[in-house]
Each structure stands twice: as structure tokens, then as C-alpha cells.
Scaffold this motif. Structure first.
Motif, PDB file in Angstrom:
ATOM      1  N   PHE A 186       0.832  -1.208   0.000  1.00 35.21           N
ATOM      2  CA  PHE A 186       0.000   0.000   0.000  1.00 35.21           C
ATOM      3  C   PHE A 186       0.868   1.260   0.000  1.00 35.21           C
ATOM      4  N   PHE A 187       1.758   1.338   0.955  1.00 31.55           N
ATOM      5  CA  PHE A 187       2.556   2.556   1.090  1.00 31.55           C
ATOM      6  C   PHE A 187       3.532   2.742  -0.074  1.00 31.55           C
ATOM      7  N   LEU A 188       4.181   1.669  -0.495  1.00 29.73           N
ATOM      8  CA  LEU A 188       5.127   1.798  -1.599  1.00 29.73           C
ATOM      9  C   LEU A 188       4.423   2.111  -2.924  1.00 29.73           C
ATOM     10  N   ASN A 189       3.319   1.438  -3.190  1.00 23.80           N
ATOM     11  CA  ASN A 189       2.629   1.685  -4.454  1.00 23.80           C
ATOM     12  C   ASN A 189       1.917   3.034  -4.477  1.00 23.80           C
ATOM     13  N   VAL A 243      -6.664  10.891  -1.108  1.00 23.74           N
ATOM     14  CA  VAL A 243      -6.684  11.036   0.347  1.00 23.74           C
ATOM     15  C   VAL A 243      -6.358   9.671   0.967  1.00 23.74           C
ATOM     16  N   LEU A 244      -5.524   9.665   2.018  1.00 26.47           N
ATOM     17  CA  LEU A 244      -5.017   8.421   2.598  1.00 26.47           C
ATOM     18  C   LEU A 244      -6.129   7.443   2.960  1.00 26.47           C
ATOM     19  N   TRP A 245      -7.124   7.890   3.697  1.00 26.88           N
ATOM     20  CA  TRP A 245      -8.171   6.951   4.130  1.00 26.88           C
ATOM     21  C   TRP A 245      -8.966   6.410   2.944  1.00 26.88           C
ATOM     22  N   ARG A 246      -9.232   7.248   1.954  1.00 29.05           N
ATOM     23  CA  ARG A 246      -9.979   6.800   0.776  1.00 29.05           C
ATOM     24  C   ARG A 246      -9.148   5.800  -0.025  1.00 29.05           C
ATOM     25  N   ALA A 247      -7.877   6.101  -0.190  1.00 25.87           N
ATOM     26  CA  ALA A 247      -6.989   5.180  -0.908  1.00 25.87           C
ATOM     27  C   ALA A 247      -6.881   3.856  -0.156  1.00 25.87           C
ATOM     28  N   ALA A 248      -6.804   3.925   1.164  1.00 29.54           N
ATOM     29  CA  ALA A 248      -6.691   2.702   1.970  1.00 29.54           C
ATOM     30  C   ALA A 248      -7.935   1.825   1.825  1.00 29.54           C
ATOM     31  N   VAL A 249      -9.105   2.439   1.820  1.00 34.04           N
ATOM     32  CA  VAL A 249     -10.352   1.671   1.665  1.00 34.04           C
ATOM     33  C   VAL A 249     -10.405   1.037   0.275  1.00 34.04           C
ATOM     34  N   LYS A 250     -10.118   1.829  -0.757  1.00 36.52           N
ATOM     35  CA  LYS A 250     -10.142   1.306  -2.117  1.00 36.52           C
ATOM     36  C   LYS A 250      -9.083   0.214  -2.308  1.00 36.52           C
ATOM     37  N   PHE A 251      -7.909   0.422  -1.725  1.00 39.93           N
ATOM     38  CA  PHE A 251      -6.844  -0.570  -1.791  1.00 39.93           C
ATOM     39  C   PHE A 251      -7.288  -1.868  -1.118  1.00 39.93           C
ATOM     40  N   VAL A 309      -7.557  -5.447  -2.904  1.00 48.46           N
ATOM     41  CA  VAL A 309      -6.770  -6.597  -2.452  1.00 48.46           C
ATOM     42  C   VAL A 309      -7.688  -7.763  -2.094  1.00 48.46           C
ATOM     43  N   ALA A 310      -8.781  -7.486  -1.391  1.00 51.37           N
ATOM     44  CA  ALA A 310      -9.707  -8.554  -0.999  1.00 51.37           C
ATOM     45  C   ALA A 310     -10.314  -9.241  -2.224  1.00 51.37           C
ATOM     46  N   VAL A 311     -10.756  -8.443  -3.178  1.00 49.90           N
ATOM     47  CA  VAL A 311     -11.355  -9.021  -4.386  1.00 49.90           C
ATOM     48  C   VAL A 311     -10.315  -9.826  -5.170  1.00 49.90           C
ATOM     49  N   CYS A 312      -9.131  -9.269  -5.334  1.00 49.06           N
ATOM     50  CA  CYS A 312      -8.070  -9.976  -6.068  1.00 49.06           C
ATOM     51  C   CYS A 312      -7.659 -11.258  -5.359  1.00 49.06           C
ATOM     52  N   ARG A 326      -3.967   0.230 -10.284  1.00 49.52           N
ATOM     53  CA  ARG A 326      -3.734   1.304 -11.257  1.00 49.52           C
ATOM     54  C   ARG A 326      -5.020   2.045 -11.621  1.00 49.52           C
ATOM     55  N   PHE A 327      -6.086   1.310 -11.866  1.00 47.44           N
ATOM     56  CA  PHE A 327      -7.294   1.937 -12.389  1.00 47.44           C
ATOM     57  C   PHE A 327      -8.387   2.153 -11.348  1.00 47.44           C
ATOM     58  N   PHE A 328      -8.221   1.629 -10.140  1.00 49.43           N
ATOM     59  CA  PHE A 328      -9.251   1.795  -9.119  1.00 49.43           C
ATOM     60  C   PHE A 328      -8.703   2.412  -7.832  1.00 49.43           C
TER      61      PHE A 328
END
Length: 137
Positions: A51-54, A64-72, A76-79, A126-128
Motif C-alpha cells: 500500500f505505502f510503496l505503491n 486522500v489516505l483513508w480513501r486510498a486505503a479503503v479502495k486498496f 486486495v480482498a477481491v483480487c 492502477r485503475f481503481f
């Protein structure tokens, strides 16, 4: 139109090498816990590092950090479920036709799952999950 593959893929793969080393060591060190727990614990640890490196190095996201963390986390869960679920189904269907012990089919399932997860995860990040500066994609 944006290129489907660009320098972000190389950076993603570089981050992925470190992530994969960490995840693989944990996954096999914890294999006595079973397939799902060992892979889940390994991927949570790798995901935090990823998460942090990418976010900063690979995709230069201004999300925004929290939004990116939720989307990430959603990505990850879906993948994880799709990649490892497909690997499990494919390898489970092939296992009866092989003389290999069950433990080796489980290990091969993990390796196939790693490959599927990586491909799905790159495009999801990349896209989400991570928006690039000055970009709408």
C-alpha cells in the motif's frame, strides 16, 4: 488514450518482488495453519507494505489516505478471493489426475494463485485504488 502498460508496471513489479518475498516466506512458514489462513496472513502483511510503496512510489497517488486505503483494501480482498479461488478450483480439478501428494497440489495452488493475484492486483491498483496526479484514470 493512455497506454495499458507503462513505467508504473515496472515499479509495481519491483515493489511486488519485495512484497512477494515477504508473503512467500510467511505463507510457507505458516502452512501448518492451512491453505486459507496461511495465504491470508501472508497477504495482509504484504499488502500493508505494498500500500505505502505503491501509493507513493509506483502510482504517485494524490488520493486522500483513508480513501486510498479503503479502495486498496477492497481491491486486495477481491483480487485475493478471485485469484486464489480460481487457483484452488483449477488445481483441485487437476489433482486427481496426478500422483503428487496433496500437500504439493496445495503448494502449486498457492503459486498459481500468486500469479493470478498479481495480474488482477496491478490493474485494480492502477485503475481503481490509486489515482495519478493530474489524471482522471
Amino acid at each position: 488514450m493512455k497506454k495499458l502498460f507503462d513505467v508504473s508496471m515496472l515499479k509495481f513489479l519491483l515493489v511486488g518482488v519485495g512484497n512477494t518475498l515477504l508473503s512467500t516466506v510467511l505463507m510457507f512458514a505458516l502452512e501448518d495453519l492451512g491453505f486459507w489462513p496461511s495465504t491470508a496472513i501472508a497477504y495482509v502483511a504484504g499488502a500493508v507494505m505494498s500500500f505505502f510503496l505503491n501509493k507513493h512510489f509506483t502510482f504517485h497517488s494524490d488520493e486522500v489516505l483513508w480513501r486510498a486505503a479503503v479502495k486498496f483494501a477492497v481491491n486486495v480482498a477481491v483480487c485475493y478471493v478471485v485469484g486464489y479461488g480460481l487457483a484452488w478450483l483449477i488445481m483441485d480439478a487437476l489433482a486427481p489426475f496426478s500422483p503428487l501428494p496433496e500437500v504439493w497440489w496445495e503448494r502449486l495452488s498457492k503459486l498459481v494463485g500468486m500469479g493470478l493475484y498479481t495480474v488482477f492486483n496491478y490493474f485494480g491498483q492502477r485503475f481503481f485504488a490509486f489515482r495519478r496526479r493530474g489524471s482522471t484514470t
